[in-house]
Design a protein around this motif. Structure first.
Motif, mmCIF file in Angstrom:
data_model
loop_
_atom_site.group_PDB
_atom_site.id
_atom_site.type_symbol
_atom_site.label_atom_id
_atom_site.label_comp_id
_atom_site.label_asym_id
_atom_site.label_seq_id
_atom_site.Cartn_x
_atom_site.Cartn_y
_atom_site.Cartn_z
ATOM 1 N N ASN A 223 89.647 -45.115 -93.942
ATOM 2 C CA ASN A 223 88.756 -44.573 -94.975
ATOM 3 C C ASN A 223 87.646 -45.225 -95.000
ATOM 4 O OD1 ASN A 223 90.457 -42.762 -96.662
ATOM 5 N ND2 ASN A 223 91.885 -44.369 -96.463
ATOM 6 N N ALA A 224 87.389 -46.392 -94.409
ATOM 7 C CA ALA A 224 86.167 -47.255 -94.155
ATOM 8 C C ALA A 224 85.148 -46.160 -93.455
ATOM 9 C CB ALA A 224 86.319 -48.469 -93.715
ATOM 10 N N GLU A 225 85.483 -45.602 -92.485
ATOM 11 C CA GLU A 225 84.693 -45.069 -91.552
ATOM 12 C C GLU A 225 83.760 -43.744 -92.309
ATOM 13 O OE1 GLU A 225 86.984 -42.696 -88.623
ATOM 14 O OE2 GLU A 225 87.701 -44.794 -87.604
ATOM 15 N N HIS A 226 84.585 -43.234 -93.425
ATOM 16 C CA HIS A 226 83.861 -42.154 -94.093
ATOM 17 C C HIS A 226 82.883 -42.711 -95.180
ATOM 18 C CE1 HIS A 226 86.760 -39.605 -92.203
ATOM 19 N NE2 HIS A 226 87.771 -40.326 -92.560
ATOM 20 N N PHE A 227 82.719 -43.846 -95.302
ATOM 21 C CA PHE A 227 81.749 -44.423 -95.983
ATOM 22 C C PHE A 227 80.784 -45.371 -95.253
ATOM 23 C CE2 PHE A 227 85.587 -44.315 -98.899
ATOM 24 C CZ PHE A 227 85.130 -43.515 -99.948
ATOM 25 N N ASN A 228 80.645 -45.148 -94.214
ATOM 26 C CA ASN A 228 79.917 -45.728 -93.130
ATOM 27 C C ASN A 228 80.151 -47.250 -93.150
ATOM 28 O OD1 ASN A 228 77.884 -45.592 -91.246
ATOM 29 N ND2 ASN A 228 76.119 -45.737 -92.775
ATOM 30 N N ILE A 229 81.170 -47.624 -93.553
ATOM 31 C CA ILE A 229 81.581 -49.178 -93.395
ATOM 32 C C ILE A 229 82.220 -49.658 -92.051
ATOM 33 C CG2 ILE A 229 82.844 -50.894 -94.654
ATOM 34 C CD1 ILE A 229 82.842 -49.011 -96.951
ATOM 35 N N ASP A 230 81.764 -50.811 -91.629
ATOM 36 C CA ASP A 230 82.244 -51.459 -90.449
ATOM 37 C C ASP A 230 83.616 -52.183 -90.898
ATOM 38 O OD1 ASP A 230 83.118 -52.775 -88.179
ATOM 39 O OD2 ASP A 230 80.971 -53.207 -87.562
ATOM 40 N N MET A 231 84.576 -51.595 -90.424
ATOM 41 C CA MET A 231 85.751 -52.577 -90.844
ATOM 42 C C MET A 231 85.745 -53.826 -90.553
ATOM 43 S SD MET A 231 88.489 -52.159 -92.963
ATOM 44 C CE MET A 231 89.929 -53.040 -93.311
ATOM 45 N N GLU A 232 85.233 -54.345 -89.294
ATOM 46 C CA GLU A 232 85.486 -55.777 -89.049
ATOM 47 C C GLU A 232 84.545 -56.536 -90.037
ATOM 48 O OE1 GLU A 232 85.635 -58.993 -86.833
ATOM 49 O OE2 GLU A 232 86.643 -57.385 -86.590
ATOM 50 N N GLY A 424 75.598 -46.699 -72.908
ATOM 51 C CA GLY A 424 75.459 -45.294 -72.685
ATOM 52 C C GLY A 424 76.939 -44.555 -73.087
ATOM 53 N N PHE A 425 77.768 -45.274 -73.690
ATOM 54 C CA PHE A 425 79.004 -44.686 -74.187
ATOM 55 C C PHE A 425 78.908 -44.180 -75.479
ATOM 56 C CE2 PHE A 425 80.030 -47.658 -70.824
ATOM 57 C CZ PHE A 425 81.052 -46.960 -70.140
ATOM 58 N N ARG A 426 79.990 -43.131 -75.830
ATOM 59 C CA ARG A 426 80.213 -42.803 -76.969
ATOM 60 C C ARG A 426 81.292 -43.487 -77.315
ATOM 61 N NH1 ARG A 426 78.619 -37.601 -78.858
ATOM 62 N NH2 ARG A 426 79.095 -38.372 -80.933
ATOM 63 N N HIS A 427 81.422 -44.191 -78.577
ATOM 64 C CA HIS A 427 82.640 -45.234 -78.876
ATOM 65 C C HIS A 427 83.109 -44.811 -80.207
ATOM 66 C CE1 HIS A 427 83.701 -49.391 -80.543
ATOM 67 N NE2 HIS A 427 84.654 -49.040 -79.493
ATOM 68 N N PHE A 428 84.251 -44.803 -80.117
ATOM 69 C CA PHE A 428 85.189 -44.301 -81.579
ATOM 70 C C PHE A 428 86.136 -45.417 -81.812
ATOM 71 C CE2 PHE A 428 83.291 -40.552 -79.619
ATOM 72 C CZ PHE A 428 82.703 -39.936 -80.735
ATOM 73 N N GLY A 429 86.114 -46.384 -82.602
ATOM 74 C CA GLY A 429 87.038 -47.121 -83.019
ATOM 75 C C GLY A 429 87.977 -46.794 -84.123
ATOM 76 N N VAL A 430 88.864 -47.807 -84.601
ATOM 77 C CA VAL A 430 89.702 -47.460 -85.817
ATOM 78 C C VAL A 430 88.903 -48.424 -87.242
ATOM 79 C CG1 VAL A 430 91.922 -47.769 -87.006
ATOM 80 C CG2 VAL A 430 91.812 -47.493 -84.640
ATOM 81 N N GLY A 431 87.992 -47.555 -87.933
ATOM 82 C CA GLY A 431 87.197 -48.062 -88.914
ATOM 83 C C GLY A 431 86.031 -48.607 -88.267
ATOM 84 N N ARG A 432 85.492 -48.366 -87.154
ATOM 85 C CA ARG A 432 84.488 -48.797 -86.408
ATOM 86 C C ARG A 432 83.839 -47.855 -85.516
ATOM 87 N NH1 ARG A 432 84.341 -54.434 -83.710
ATOM 88 N NH2 ARG A 432 82.302 -54.455 -84.936
ATOM 89 N N GLY A 433 82.548 -47.933 -85.208
ATOM 90 C CA GLY A 433 81.827 -47.016 -84.213
ATOM 91 C C GLY A 433 81.569 -45.807 -84.941
ATOM 92 N N GLU A 434 81.480 -44.703 -84.050
ATOM 93 C CA GLU A 434 81.136 -43.462 -84.581
ATOM 94 C C GLU A 434 82.173 -43.006 -85.561
ATOM 95 O OE1 GLU A 434 79.004 -40.811 -81.985
ATOM 96 O OE2 GLU A 434 79.253 -42.160 -80.480
ATOM 97 N N VAL A 435 81.834 -41.869 -86.418
ATOM 98 C CA VAL A 435 82.597 -41.256 -87.230
ATOM 99 C C VAL A 435 82.786 -39.875 -86.784
ATOM 100 C CG1 VAL A 435 83.416 -40.438 -89.531
ATOM 101 C CG2 VAL A 435 82.183 -42.635 -89.025
ATOM 102 N N ILE A 436 83.958 -39.162 -86.649
ATOM 103 C CA ILE A 436 84.399 -37.990 -86.159
ATOM 104 C C ILE A 436 84.799 -37.150 -87.214
ATOM 105 C CG2 ILE A 436 85.419 -36.197 -84.604
ATOM 106 C CD1 ILE A 436 85.642 -38.708 -82.657
#
Length: 436
Positions: A223-232, A424-436
């Motif tokens: 859910n942090a992703e959807h608030f533009n929050i870095d879970m780290e 140069g990477f697109r990076h998607f983490g869990v609660g981090r990185g870009e949001v899809i």
């Protein structure tokens, strides 16, 4: 002390090797399909760091031996250790029956296995009844000493325990076990004495609490992703609270392994048998199963709901680093979902390739490779499913050059988002990185 260990899988081998290493005379008996001759040659059922060296050294020193003769094991032991997986409860019953039939004097049984609450009391009553039927007058004690070892760090967990739980009201039995475990308890006293049932319940409660913690952190991260929050950043704030701490606070693609979830499920069953619904724990387990597919769902959205013909690289198949076990691993569910949607998978794991191959069988669409970079050749995306140390500092340029599309789905949050973007990477983490 003469110790007989019934069970030669991970817990039993670690127990037998560690107790032999501290000077005890240990006889270990496999309970299952393991062959004594293999064990005598150091051919072990688990690829656990340091275990083969420990076993071979104690065999050479003569303090450890293997046998399939239960009668000899019962004659040998002053202490009988039951060190079996939870699914071998029926075999443990047979061992208890044989002890009741064959033991000639006082009996001390130590149950390390995660069996249902009340097992120790029932085992003790069973042996006492067998002795009474034989007219044998002898003392019987069954102590619950749940093991808290984890694959990948099992020897260290046993030899440097954060606690030793002893469930017993028998002061003599407690004194014997304190002495047996003294070499692993000499810095500070880690022994916690309680009733047998409390000891059995403690093992379940620990796993339930850790599983709940992991699932909650994963839910917060999703859910942090959807608030533009870095879970780290949130993790640092949470862990700095002394009431919480940092252990088991890393969001990711779910927990796995042969025992962890099974123990929580067993606790759910136990509570339900007493009329309690255990809704929280059932939700924890369900959330974890959903979380195992978090990277698949990200890839599904990123590639516009069509994975047909795509080539996906996988780094990490084992359920955790330093083990070859894929039982209940997030990789299994993720790969099954990818293949079901028409994707091709190329996977690498430092230890677990053979285990995954045995699980996957002759089904198509998955190629296992022997080099981590080989798993990147012309892939449309890379998924990190196990946080092996060799994955943490890769050659980013080599990765970029090998991949067809520089897209990384980081299921263990091992990379810094800004660093990945710089390369140069697109990076998607869990609660981090870009949001899809």
């Amino acid at each position: 002390m003469r110790v007989t260990v019934f069970g030669c899988e991970l817990s039993g081998l670690v127990t037998a090797g560690s107790l032999a290493h501290t000077g005890n005379e240990v006889l270990a008996l496999p309970i299952g399909n393991l062959k004594v001759e293999d064990l005598r040659q150091g051919i072990l059922p688990r690829d656990e760091p340091g275990l083969d060296q420990l076993i071979l050294s104690q065999l050479k020193e003569g303090r450890l031996a293997f046998s399939d003769d239960w009668k000899a094991g019962i004659e040998h032991g002053e202490v009988y250790m039951l060190s079996m997986p939870s699914w071998r409860a029926d075999r443990a019953e047979l061992v208890i029956d044989e002890i009741g039939k064959q033991a000639q004097g006082d009996v001390l049984v130590v149950n390390q296995s995660t069996f249902p609450i009340g097992t120790a009391d029932r085992f003790e009553a069973s042996i006492k009844l067998a002795f009474a039927q034989r007219g044998l007058v002898a003392k019987v004690s069954v102590v619950s000493m749940p093991e808290f070892i984890s694959e990948g760090s099992a020897i260290n967990d046993f030899s440097k325990p954060s606690r030793v739980i002893l469930g017993s009201q028998d002061e003599d039995a407690i004194a014997i076990m304190r002495d047996l475990m003294r070499p692993f308890n000499h810095v500070t006293d880690q022994v916690k004495v309680m009733s047998t049932r409390a000891a059995e319940y403690t093992k379940y409660a620990v796993n339930a609490l850790l599983a709940t913690r992991i699932s909650l952190v994963n839910e917060l991260a999703n859910n942090a992703e959807h608030f533009n929050i870095d879970m780290e950043e949130v993790r640092q704030g949470l862990g700095s609270d002394s009431r919480i701490g940092f252990s088991y606070l890393f969001p990711g693609c779910g927990f796995g392994g042969p025992n962890f979830a099974a123990d929580v499920q067993a606790l759910v069953g136990t509570l339900q048998s007493k009329g309690y619904d255990a809704d929280l724990l059932k939700a924890v387990l369900q959330n974890n199963e959903v979380q195992k597919e978090v990277l698949f769902r990200k890839a599904w959205r990123y590639f516009k709901n069509d994975l047909r013909g795509l080539k996906i690289g996988i780094w990490g198949l084992s359920f955790k680093p330093n083990t070859a076990t894929v039982d209940n691993a997030p990789s299994v569910k993720t790969i099954e979902a990818l293949v079901a949607q028409g994707a091709e998978v190329v996977a690498y794991d430092p230890k677990a390739n053979p285990s995954f191959k045995a699980y996957w069988g002759e089904r198509n669409s998955v190629t296992l490779v022997e080099d981590m970079y080989e798993a990147l050749e012309q892939v449309d995306a890379l998924m990190i499913l196990t946080e092996w140390r060799r994955f943490w500092s890769p050659d980013y340029q080599r990765m970029f050059d090998l991949m067809k599309r520089p897209v990384v789905f980081d299921g263990r949050n091992i990379y810094e988002h800004d660093v990945m973007v710089q390369h140069g990477f697109r990076h998607f983490g869990v609660g981090r990185g870009e949001v899809i």
